[in-house]
Design a protein around this motif. Structure first.
Motif, short mmCIF file in Angstrom:
data_model
loop_
_atom_site.label_atom_id
_atom_site.label_comp_id
_atom_site.label_asym_id
_atom_site.label_seq_id
_atom_site.Cartn_x
_atom_site.Cartn_y
_atom_site.Cartn_z
N HIS A 117 -6.19 44.42 72.85
CA HIS A 117 -4.75 44.15 72.71
C HIS A 117 -4.00 44.59 73.97
O HIS A 117 -3.07 43.93 74.43
N HIS A 122 -1.33 47.93 63.06
CA HIS A 122 -1.36 49.06 64.00
C HIS A 122 -0.02 49.40 64.63
O HIS A 122 0.85 48.57 64.78
N ASP A 159 -3.73 38.97 67.05
CA ASP A 159 -5.20 39.04 67.07
C ASP A 159 -5.76 37.70 67.54
O ASP A 159 -5.46 36.67 66.94
N HIS A 168 -11.28 46.66 69.62
CA HIS A 168 -10.18 45.74 69.29
C HIS A 168 -8.85 46.15 69.93
O HIS A 168 -8.11 45.31 70.45
ZN ZN Z 1 -4.95 43.54 66.17
#
Ligand code: ZN
Ligand code: KG4
Length: 349
Positions: free
Chosen positions: A70, A94, A274, A66
């Motif tokens: 990004h 994050h 996301d 993931h």
């Molecule tokens: Zn994310």
């Protein structure tokens, strides 16, 4: 509840993506899917769906990290963005600084030892009684424009730690105490606040934002120095994640980057958060390099054991970046993406 929400959304979301692209599953070259990090219950929903499609139409499968996605989505929008580059990933969940040396080779320069910056924006907005419909970040950004950023003296986190790690829990507490001592009532919405009350809230919003972002600036400045030692040809700082859409964040980081003669790259807000595009793009990048798994069997039982990596570092930690606070929490961590790729390259040669 999170698992149920994923299970409910997965079929319609895949159908919508295919129909908007005017494609059927048969037309695909491969299926990319997030295998970590994240909640395994939720990861499983996506992996099961991806393997169903790939099994049915005999397509290869690419397991994606993931956080790598990004960072790499920046290469979709800026095709001349070459490795090496530095990436700051900032969102509600994050806070990560990584040096991307090549596809699959990452060094983790810093991460958060407690909360991420977006979480601090959201809590501050909630305690100030702001409109949270578009999440707390945009509300704070807007109110901060009216406030005096020097008026409330918050201290910058981790000043004494000369590394690239982050901490936002202490700043959150400072903000909460400042709000309590001014007797600001979050039950009264901003639109009904008196002029005096509104200006106090704006001062807190502006002062919080100044220090929250100053923490990013200090860490990025140091990370650039560390990264330049390893990769003297470094040219770019990529900033991505929900908080990267904040104009104040962008302009402050732009100044840091200019002082170091680098260039700032911020993907558009729609790609910073996301999203599926970043997973698909990262799948393409690895697929082109021949990194994928063969098609799964057409009929797989629903309770099959999948390769899920809920706690999965992207790369190895930079030696100077190790934090005692975090080394205590190493249980059940999967080997990093970078170490897995390095091992398979060694086997090939
Ligand atoms: Zn994310
Ligand atoms: O990447 P994202 O959509 O989701 C994850 O957290 O993974 O990021 C959402 C976070 C929220 O904490 C939100 O408050 C923050 O990004 N955010 C902002 C802004 N827009 C979104 N923070 C500061 N300023 C903004 N303009």
């Amino acid at each position: 509840m999170a698992e149920a929400a994923h299970a409910e959304a997965i079929d319609p979301v895949v159908e919508k993506a295919l129909s908007e692209a005017n494609l059927t599953a048969r037309d695909l070259s491969a299926v990319a899917v997030t295998i970590g990090p994240g909640l395994s219950l939720c990861l499983r929903v996506g992996v099961r769906k991806a393997r169903n499609i790939a099994g049915l139409f005999s397509k290869p499968i690419v397991g994606v990290h993931h956080m790598e996605a990004h960072a790499l989505v920046a290469r979709l929008v800026q095709q001349d963005l070459q490795f090496p580059f530095l990436a700051l990933l900032i969102s509600g969940g994050h806070n990560l600084l990584i040096l991307a040396q090549s596809l699959g080779q990452y060094v983790q320069l810093g991460t958060t030892i407690d909360d991420a910056i977006g979480e601090a924006y959201d809590k501050t907005a909630k305690w100030l009684g702001l409109d949270m419909r578009r999440s707390g970040g945009p509300a704070i950004e807007q109110l901060a424009l009216e406030g005096d950023a020097e008026s409330v003296k918050f201290s910058t986190p981790m000043k004494q730690h000369k590394d690239c790690n982050f901490s936002y829990a202490g700043l959150k507490t400072q903000v909460r105490l400042a709000i309590e001592s001014r007797k600001i009532n979050a039950q009264i919405p901003l639109s009904s606040a008196t002029t005096q009350d509104r200006s106090e809230r704006a001062d807190i919003a502006a002062s919080f934002q100044r220090v929250a972002v100053l923490h990013l600036e200090e860490r990025c400045e140091r990370a650039i120095d560390w990264a330049m030692e390893m990769e003297p040809s470094l040219k770019y700082l990529v900033v991505s994640g929900g908080v990267a859409s904040n104009k104040y964040v962008r302009s402050r980081l732009d100044q840091v980057v200019k002082r170091k003669s680098l260039e700032l790259v911020c993907p558009p807000a729609s790609l910073c958060t996301d999203n599926g595009v970043m997973i698909a793009w990262t799948g393409i990048e690895h697929f082109r390099m021949g990194r994928f798994d063969p098609p799964p069997p057409a009929e797989e039982p629903d309770d099959a054991m999948y390769d899920l990596r809920p706690r999965w570092p992207l790369g190895e930690e930079h030696v100077k970046g190790r934090s005692e606070a975090r080394s205590l929490r190493t249980a059940r961590i999967h080997p990093s993406l970078t170490s897995i790729i390095q091992e398979s390259l060694q086997k090939q040669s």
